[in-house]
Design an enzyme around this catalytic site. Structure first.
Site, PDB file in Angstrom:
ATOM      1  N   GLU A 126       0.936  -1.382   0.145  1.00  0.00           N
ATOM      2  CA  GLU A 126      -0.039   0.101   0.082  1.00  0.00           C
ATOM      3  C   GLU A 126       0.910   1.440   0.108  1.00  0.00           C
ATOM      4  OE1 GLU A 126      -3.109   0.693  -0.253  1.00  0.00           O
ATOM      5  OE2 GLU A 126      -4.101  -1.435  -0.268  1.00  0.00           O
ATOM      6  N   SER A 144     -29.191 -35.626  47.502  1.00  0.00           N
ATOM      7  CA  SER A 144     -28.465 -36.202  48.471  1.00  0.00           C
ATOM      8  C   SER A 144     -27.036 -35.618  48.411  1.00  0.00           C
ATOM      9  CB  SER A 144     -28.359 -37.880  48.122  1.00  0.00           C
ATOM     10  OG  SER A 144     -29.735 -38.320  48.353  1.00  0.00           O
TER      11      SER A 144
END
Length: 691
Positions: free
Chosen positions: A83, A343
Site C-alpha cells: 500500500e 443427596s
C-alpha cells in the site's frame, strides 16, 4: 539571468512561507476528528486475555481493538509494501506516488494505481466520502498531514488496522481474521495474510464469502507483488496461492454467554471485562453440555460450574446447554437458580459425625425402617441393607443412616456450617432446619454446592466462588467447613465410589443426588485441585420420569473432566492423625453406632453423672511442643463415668483410663481432634493445633 533566478527563489520562499502559515492556520482552525480512543466492540476476555465474546458497536459493527503487538509482523510488512512502501519516510503524502498515479491516468486514460498513503486512507476512514472527487482527495491530503503531526507511525498503523473495512459489518483486521479464519491475526498463514492485505481496497467486491474468485485474484496480486519486492520467494508464493479461500463467514467467539451478559450489565461503561474463566476449559464444558442435552431430550438442559478449589476462581461456567434455545429456556443461568440438592449434602453430615468422634469409616450403622418423630426416610430403591459400614452407607447414598447421623449431630449445626462457608441454605419462611435437609429439603444453587465442595477438595477450607463479574471484589479468605481430618476421610470415601456405566476411573471423588419428584439430577466431583458440579433438569422445574443423578448427571461429570483439558491432580495427602482404621482396630465405642436419646451411643444403664467434658487442652488451643522434646501432652477431663477411652484423630490411644487424666504423644504438627468416650458411651471432643 541572476536577477530572475533570485526573484524566483524569493517568490518560492515567500510562497513556501505563506503555504506553511496557511496550513498551520487551517490546522488550528479545522482540527482532525481524532478521538483519544476509537469506538470499538466491548470485549469479554478470559483469564489469559483470550476473547470469550464481543458485543457489536451501537452501529452494529464488529470492530475489535487492535495493537501492533497482536498482529503478525509479516502482515504489517506486507501491508506497507503493497500500500505505501515509503510509509516510514514521508510525512503523510508520497509525492512520488501521486505523480506516478497522475502520469498513469494521463497515459492510460484510466486509474492504474492510486497515490494514497496509509495516512490518507486512515483520513478517509475517519471521514468517509460519498464519491471520489478532487476536493475529497485534497481533503484527504490535508487530513493526512494533520494526522502525521499528531500521531506516530505506529499509532497511524494501529488506527488503520482497527478501522479498515473487510466486508459487511466487519472492521479491523482482528474482526476479519476471526470471521474468515477463526483465529487471531497473530497466527495467520501467508495466504491468509495476503487476503487481508487485499480486502480493504474493495471490501464488498472481494468478500470471500460472496465472491471467492474475486478474493482469490486479489490475494494472488498481493502475493505477486511480494515476490517482486523480494519479501517472498516464488516457492512460498506458490504454496500460499494453492491454499483454499474461505467460502463462509464464521461467527465470532461467543463463550460463556451468561457471564458475558452479567459482566456487561454490571459494568456497562467498561470497554473490556476480564473474567476468571479459562477459554479452553469453557469450550470443552460447553461442547459436553450441548451434546448431553441433545441426547437427553429437547426440554432438558445442563448446567456446569468448574472451580479452582484452592482459590475459588471459576474456570468454567455453563448456565445452559444452548443459550438461544427457547425449548430449554437457555437464557436462564441455571448455575444460580435455587433447587433441591437431593443427596449431595450427605458427605457433610458424615463429616460432622466424624468430627465429633461418633463414627469412623468402618463403624457399623443400621439401615432399617426408622421413625424420627414422625419423619420416616426411605431409600431411593425402597430397599434396606441392614448393618452397613459408614463407608458403604455414604458410597451407596443410603438415606436412613444419613438421617440417623444428622439426628445425632443436629440439622441446625449442619446449616450453621453451610453459612460459615458463605452458603445460605433457603428454607420455607418461618421454618428452622430439620432432618429433611439431609435428603434435599433445602434450597441451594449449583454454585452453592461447588462452593461447599471446595472445602472437601481443599482439606476442609471452603472458598468463596468468584468469576470476575462481581461489582465488589469478594474476599479471598477461606473458611473451615470441616476439620482437615474429617474432610480427608470423606474425600477418601467418595474417591471409592464406582464410576458410572461406561466411564473409566479417573481418580475423581464424587457424589450424586436426585431431588424429590425427579426434577433435578446432580453430580459433583473433585480431584486434588478442581471441583466440577453438574445439574441436569428442566428450567421450569418440571418432573422428568427416570431422571437420576447417577444415570443422567454422573456420566456428564466424567466426560466434562476429560474434555476440560485440565490434568487431573492427585488427592490431598492425609493430614496428621488421619487414618483409615480397620474395623478390628476400632475401639468398642466406635464399632457400632447405636443412637440414644441424646444422639450418642447408648449405654445399658442411664448414667447419673454429668457427661464428660475435656477441660485441657481447651478447644481451639495452639499447643507449642518444644522441638525434640519427648514430653507427651497431658489431657484432663471432668464428669463422665469411668473407665474412659481416649481417641486422637479417630485412632484409639492404648488402654482404658480410670482416672480423669491421660497423656498423648502427637505424631506431628497440625490440626488434631481429641475425643474421650466414657463407660456410658457419651463423648466429648476438642480440636487443637499442635505447633
Amino acid at each position: 539571468m541572476l536577477r530572475i533566478t533570485a526573484t524566483a527563489t524569493i517568490s518560492l520562499t515567500v510562497g513556501a512561507i505563506l503555504a506553511t502559515a496557511g496550513f498551520l492556520w487551517a490546522d488550528r482552525a479545522f482540527p482532525p476528528p481524532l478521538p483519544a480512543r476509537l469506538e470499538a466492540s466491548t470485549e469479554v476476555l478470559d483469564r489469559d486475555g483470550l476473547l470469550l465474546r464481543a458485543f457489536a458497536t451501537p452501529q452494529g459493527r464488529w470492530r475489535l481493538r487492535t495493537d501492533l503487538a497482536s498482529v503478525d509482523p509479516k502482515l504489517i510488512e506486507m501491508l506497507i509494501t503493497y500500500e505505501d512502501k515509503r510509509f516510514r519516510q514521508h510525512r503523510g503524502v508520497d509525492a512520488f506516488a501521486i505523480l506516478r498515479a497522475g502520469w498513469q491516468l494521463v497515459s492510460n486514460g484510466r486509474i492504474v494505481s492510486g497515490g494514497s498513503t496509509v495516512s490518507m486512507q486512515l483520513a478517509r476512514l475517519m471521514e468517509p466520502r460519498d464519491a471520489r472527487s478532487l476536493g475529497a482527495k485534497f481533503r484527504q491530503i490535508f487530513r493526512a498531514l494533520q494526522l502525521e503531526r499528531r500521531l506516530t507511525k505506529d499509532e497511524i498503523l494501529t488506527r488503520y488496522l482497527t478501522l479498515a473495512p473487510y466486508g459487511g459489518n466487519l472492521e479491523g483486521v482482528r474482526a476479519a481474521a476471526l470471521a474468515y479464519f477463526g483465529k487471531e491475526p497473530k497466527r495467520l498463514s501467508v495466504s491468509e495474510t495476503a487476503l487481508l492485505v487485499a480486502l480493504p481496497q474493495l471490501p464488498e467486491r472481494r468478500r470471500p464469502d460472496r465472491n471467492v474468485e474475486g478474493a482469490r485474484a486479489a490475494r494472488d496480486r498481493v502475493l505477486n507483488r511480494m515476490v517482486s519486492a523480494g519479501l517472498l520467494s516464488e516457492r512460498e508464493a506458490a504454496r500460499a496461492a494453492a491454499e483454499a479461500i474461505p467460502e463462509r463467514r464464521l461467527a465470532l467467539p461467543a463463550y460463556a454467554p451468561h457471564l458475558a451478559e452479567t459482566a456487561l450489565r454490571n459494568a456497562p461503561s467498561a470497554t473490556a471485562h476480564r473474567l476468571t474463566i479459562s477459554r479452553p476449559v469453557q469450550s470443552g464444558l460447553e461442547a459436553v453440555a450441548l451434546n448431553a442435552a441433545t441426547r437427553l431430550g429437547p426440554k432438558l438442559s445442563v448446567a456446569m460450574v468448574m472451580a479452582d478449589a484452592r482459590t475459588g476462581e471459576i474456570l468454567g461456567s455453563v448456565g445452559s446447554a444452548d443459550f438461544f434455545s427457547t425449548g430449554r429456556a437457555g437464557w436462564i443461568d441455571m448455575t444460580r437458580i435455587v433447587r433441591s440438592p437431593g443427596s449431595t449434602l450427605k458427605p457433610f453430615i458424615y463429616g460432622l459425625a466424624m468430627e465429633q468422634g461418633l463414627v469412623a469409616q468402618e463403624t457399623l450403622v443400621e439401615d432399617r425402617p426408622s421413625d424420627f418423630s414422625g419423619y420416616r426416610p426411605r431409600n431411593f430403591d425402597m430397599r434396606y441393607q441392614g448393618d452397613v459400614s459408614v463407608r458403604q452407607a455414604l458410597q451407596m447414598s443410603l438415606n436412613v443412616p444419613a438421617i440417623t447421623l444428622l439426628d445425632a449431630v443436629g440439622p441446625a449445626r449442619l446449616a450453621a456450617r453451610f453459612r460459615r462457608a458463605g452458603v445460605m441454605p433457603q428454607l420455607p419462611p418461618g421454618e428452622s432446619p430439620g432432618l429433611a435437609i439431609g435428603l434435599g429439603g433445602v434450597g441451594l444453587s449449583l454454585r452453592d454446592l461447588v462452593q461447599l465442595y471446595t472445602g472437601l477438595a481443599d482439606g476442609g477450607r471452603a472458598h468463596l466462588l468468584r468469576d470476575g463479574t462481581e461489582l465488589i471484589e469478594p474476599s479471598t479468605a477461606s473458611t473451615d467447613v470441616l476439620e482437615p481430618q474429617a474432610a480427608w476421610q470423606i474425600a477418601d470415601i467418595l474417591s471409592g465410589v464406582k464410576p458410572p456405566h461406561g466411564a473409566t476411573q479417573r481418580g475423581i471423588a464424587y457424589k450424586t443426588g436426585t431431588s424429590y419428584g425427579y426434577r433435578d439430577a446432580w453430580s459433583i466431583g473433585f480431584d486434588g485441585r478442581h471441583v466440577l458440579g453438574v445439574w441436569v433438569g428442566r428450567a421450569d422445574g418440571g418432573a422428568v420420569a427416570g431422571l437420576a443423578g447417577y444415570v443422567a448427571a454422573a456420566p456428564i461429570l466424567f466426560e466434562a473432566f476429560a474434555r476440560s483439558g485440565l490434568a487431573l491432580q492427585p488427592m490431598r495427602r492425609p493430614p496428621a492423625g488421619a487414618i483409615r482404621a480397620r474395623r478390628a482396630d476400632l475401639p468398642v465405642t466406635l464399632a457400632r453406632f447405636a443412637p440414644g436419646a441424646d444422639g450418642l451411643t447408648a449405654a445399658p444403664n442411664a448414667p447419673s453423672e454429668p457427661p464428660p467434658q475435656i477441660i485441657f487442652p481447651p478447644a481451639g488451643a495452639h499447643i507449642d511442643l518444644a522441638e525434640g522434646t519427648a514430653a507427651p501432652l497431658a489431657m484432663k477431663l471432668q464428669g463422665g463415668r469411668a473407665p474412659f477411652r481416649w481417641l486422637a484423630n479417630g485412632k484409639a490411644i492404648a488402654g482404658l483410663h480410670r482416672t480423669r487424666t491421660a497423656t498423648w504423644q502427637p505424631d506431628g504438627a497440625g490440626y488434631s481432634t481429641l475425643t474421650v468416650v466414657d463407660a456410658a458411651g457419651r463423648a466429648a471432643s476438642v480440636s487443637i493445633f499442635v505447633e
